[in-house]
Motif scaffolding. Structure first.
Motif, short mmCIF file in Angstrom:
data_model
loop_
_atom_site.label_atom_id
_atom_site.label_comp_id
_atom_site.label_asym_id
_atom_site.label_seq_id
_atom_site.Cartn_x
_atom_site.Cartn_y
_atom_site.Cartn_z
N ARG A 135 6.37 -13.31 -12.76
CA ARG A 135 4.16 -13.40 -12.20
C ARG A 135 4.20 -11.87 -11.17
N LEU A 136 5.04 -11.89 -10.34
CA LEU A 136 5.67 -10.68 -9.35
C LEU A 136 5.09 -9.87 -9.61
N LYS A 137 6.24 -9.57 -11.02
CA LYS A 137 6.55 -8.86 -11.57
C LYS A 137 5.15 -7.91 -12.84
N ALA A 138 4.88 -9.07 -13.10
CA ALA A 138 3.75 -9.10 -14.16
C ALA A 138 2.46 -8.06 -13.17
N PHE A 139 2.69 -8.80 -12.22
CA PHE A 139 1.34 -8.24 -11.03
C PHE A 139 1.54 -6.61 -11.23
N ASN A 140 2.24 -6.65 -10.59
CA ASN A 140 3.33 -5.06 -10.46
C ASN A 140 2.92 -4.25 -11.18
N LYS A 141 3.13 -4.60 -12.47
CA LYS A 141 2.97 -3.88 -13.90
C LYS A 141 1.30 -3.32 -14.40
N ARG A 142 0.46 -4.56 -13.96
CA ARG A 142 -1.04 -4.22 -14.09
C ARG A 142 -1.22 -3.36 -13.56
N TYR A 143 -0.56 -3.04 -11.84
CA TYR A 143 -0.50 -1.58 -11.60
C TYR A 143 -0.02 -0.68 -11.62
N ARG A 144 0.79 -0.32 -12.08
CA ARG A 144 1.84 0.50 -13.45
C ARG A 144 2.59 0.66 -12.43
N VAL A 145 3.14 -0.34 -11.49
CA VAL A 145 4.17 -0.39 -10.02
C VAL A 145 4.94 -0.43 -10.53
N THR A 146 6.54 -0.53 -9.29
CA THR A 146 7.29 -2.18 -9.38
C THR A 146 8.04 -2.04 -8.40
N PHE A 147 9.14 -2.78 -8.30
CA PHE A 147 9.70 -2.81 -7.51
C PHE A 147 11.02 -3.08 -7.81
N GLY A 148 12.04 -2.96 -6.47
CA GLY A 148 13.81 -3.14 -6.94
C GLY A 148 14.33 -3.85 -5.35
N TYR A 149 15.48 -4.35 -6.13
CA TYR A 149 16.07 -4.94 -4.58
C TYR A 149 17.37 -3.59 -4.53
N GLY A 150 17.58 -3.29 -2.97
CA GLY A 150 19.07 -2.76 -3.08
C GLY A 150 20.11 -3.58 -2.85
N LYS A 151 21.07 -3.49 -2.72
CA LYS A 151 22.32 -4.05 -2.71
C LYS A 151 22.78 -4.70 -0.85
N PRO A 152 22.63 -5.82 -0.93
CA PRO A 152 22.71 -6.48 0.79
C PRO A 152 23.65 -6.32 1.76
N ASP A 153 24.18 -5.49 2.80
CA ASP A 153 24.86 -5.36 3.65
C ASP A 153 25.55 -6.52 4.13
N ALA A 154 26.52 -5.85 4.78
CA ALA A 154 27.68 -7.05 5.11
C ALA A 154 27.10 -8.66 5.96
N ASP A 155 25.21 -8.31 6.74
CA ASP A 155 24.60 -9.33 7.12
C ASP A 155 23.53 -9.25 6.05
N GLY A 156 23.86 -9.52 5.02
CA GLY A 156 22.62 -10.22 3.55
C GLY A 156 21.85 -9.80 3.88
N ASN A 157 21.51 -8.44 4.88
CA ASN A 157 20.45 -6.91 4.78
C ASN A 157 20.02 -6.43 3.22
N TYR A 158 18.50 -6.47 2.51
CA TYR A 158 18.55 -5.36 2.19
C TYR A 158 17.09 -4.69 1.65
N GLU A 159 17.02 -3.37 0.89
CA GLU A 159 15.84 -2.35 1.13
C GLU A 159 15.36 -3.17 -0.11
N VAL A 160 14.35 -2.92 0.05
CA VAL A 160 13.55 -3.40 -1.24
C VAL A 160 12.64 -2.13 -1.55
N SER A 161 12.95 -1.24 -2.97
CA SER A 161 11.96 -0.51 -2.96
C SER A 161 10.72 -1.17 -3.69
N HIS A 162 9.44 -0.34 -3.15
CA HIS A 162 8.28 -0.64 -4.05
C HIS A 162 7.36 0.03 -3.95
N SER A 163 5.57 0.68 -4.29
CA SER A 163 4.99 1.41 -4.61
C SER A 163 3.98 1.94 -3.35
#
Lengths: 199, 291
Positions: A135-163
């Motif tokens: 649903r989240l992806k479909a909502f993003n797609k409706r506005y022609r945007v996207t998001f993606g997850y980066g690789k988690p580091d040693a502590d489990g933190n990760y970056e997220v690319s987004h509009s």
């Protein structure tokens, strides 16, 4: 026959003049005008109080849609801070605006965390989420945007690319403007005031 | 692994038109191959391969996840247009699929759809206009300039209808242009375009592409901020993205003119050789640009 053609021609010219006369936008916008280009606001998500909400809950308000996440190191907080500053210049009109912060990282962004985060920017800020990634992806797609997850580091933190953009909808839920990461506070404030004062 | 590949091949934004046109062309071509077996004009391995690569690459950039990547990365978008406007149509036209496709097209399609549409005066006039030797190159470079104008590019990436118009215009114009240059030498409905003029047209589209590509690649200004708005497919410096996109517009796109010029040159020499025994060596020069 000739007269018919002449009438037809006259009507065509009149229509053409009329159309250009009407479509002329008397308003000057500092942000990118997307009127008529993008889809109207429509969603079904959960707000930061755990309530199910749709676009209808924000009818009558100017809605600012932003896709981000609370662990975002730079872009999200600076964007929301700029929106917050713009709203602070609007006086009582600020209440006619809602900033809808949709998290693209629902795994980490619980309703409570979202609430604490959005409250820190002002009363007009609402956190929205869904655990349904499709649903989240479909909502993003409706506005022609996207998001993606980066690789988690040693502590489990990760970056997220987004509009990086804020999509701005008028009181009827029509898409009107886009605020980019490079747009400054006066430009955003100017256009929000214009939009709130009814156009 | 299988699932990843499978989901990559699924359409990002499904278009029945693209599916019908691509699958229909493929089926008609295959049927033509079967029916034309043993004929002397049946295409060989290279022509079949060129047709297949051309068609599949165009389909892939319109209907697989490559389309998604093209919407979220400027340089992949440039690659998409290289395929839709240059490479795909060029390969399809070079494979000279018209004989095979005429054989493969069902009778009803030819008689009730293709023939009436083709004979329609509006189609004829439009076709002659678009294939006019002055209008064709202007249209070819004009479309590139139009869709790369930053403000127009911005809205094209945000509005699905505009995005579709952009890609369709590139694909159709690509087919028309390469058909004019390296298609059949004597074409129905058109006057013969001299080999020298073909070279001139190729040169005319190359220079602006070099200019635009070099400008995009070398400028220090971020021209296409819309990819920041839409979110890039993976983290990459916006200027790096723009630089690669500019290079793709600059080098391979203009190299296509060189490749096509070699094809035209080869045909020019072949036609001269064919003319010599007939005792009319001057016939070809009539159409040369020096005139």
């Amino acid at each position: 026959m000739v007269r018919k053609i002449a009438t037809l021609l006259a009507i065509t010219v009149a229509c053409a003049l009329g159309v250009t006369g009407c479509s002329k936008d008397p308003m000057k916008w500092d942000l990118v005008n997307i009127t008529g280009i993008m889809e109207p606001l429509a969603f079904s998500l959960t707000d930061d109080h755990g309530q199910a909400v749709t676009q209808d809950d924000y009818r009558g308000k100017v809605a600012l849609l932003y896709f981000g996440y609370t662990h975002c190191p730079d872009v999200c907080p600076t964007t929301l801070a700029r929106l917050s500053q713009a709203l602070s210049t609007m006086g009582s009109d600020a209440d006619k605006v809602r900033v809808l912060f949709v998290t693209v990282d629902p795994k980490r962004d619980t309703a409570d965390l979202l609430k604490t985060y959005t409250d820190s920017f002002g009363p007009q800020f609402v956190g929205l989420r869904t655990d349904d990634l499709d649903r989240l992806k479909a909502f993003n797609k409706r506005y022609r945007v996207t998001f993606g997850y980066g690789k988690p580091d040693a502590d489990g933190n990760y970056e997220v690319s987004h509009s990086s953009a804020v999509f701005i909808f008028d009181q009827q839920g029509k898409a009107r403007l886009i605020a980019e990461a490079t747009d400054d506070v006066p430009a955003i404030a100017h256009d929000l005031k214009q939009l709130v004062s009814g156009n | 692994m299988f699932e990843t590949v499978f989901s990559f091949l699924l359409p990002w934004e499904f278009s029945p038109t693209v599916l019908v046109l691509c699958a229909g062309s493929a089926l008609i071509y295959l049927r033509g191959l079967v029916r034309g077996r043993g004929r002397t004009d049946a295409p060989g391995f290279w022509r079949n391969t060129a047709f297949a690569i051309g068609l599949v690459s165009m389909y892939a950039f319109l209907q697989t996840h490559l389309d998604y990547l093209s919407q979220h990365m400027f340089w992949i978008h440039r690659l998409q247009h290289l395929v839709l406007h240059h490479l795909g149509p060029f390969l399809i036209v070079m494979s000279a699929p018209q004989v095979t496709m005429r054989l493969g097209a069902p009778e009803w399609l030819r008689r009730y759809v293709l023939a009436p549409v083709w004979r329609n005066p509006v189609t004829q006039a439009g076709y002659r206009l678009l294939q006019n030797p002055v209008i064709a190159p202007v249209l070819f470079t004009g479309l590139i300039i139009f869709w790369l104008t930053p403000s127009i590019h911005f809205t094209a990436m945000l509005s699905l209808p505009r995005y579709n118009v952009m890609n369709w215009s590139m694909a159709i114009d690509g087919l028309l242009f390469w058909w004019l240059i390296v298609g059949p030498e004597h074409q129905a409905g058109l006057r013969f375009l001299g080999y020298g003029r073909r070279m001139l047209l190729l040169w005319a589209i190359m220079l602006p592409q070099i200019g635009i590509g070099a400008y995009i690649a070398l400028t220090s200004k971020l021209l296409y901020s819309v990819y920041g708005v839409c979110g890039r497919a993976w983290p990459i410096e916006p200027m790096t993205d723009q630089g690669i996109g500019g290079l793709i517009t600059w080098i391979p796109a203009s190299m296509m003119s060189v490749v096509a010029a070699l094809v035209v040159l080869a045909r020019w020499r072949r036609s001269e050789r064919a003319d010599e025994p007939a005792g009319t060596p001057g016939a070809v020069l009539v159409e040369a640009p020096s005139r």
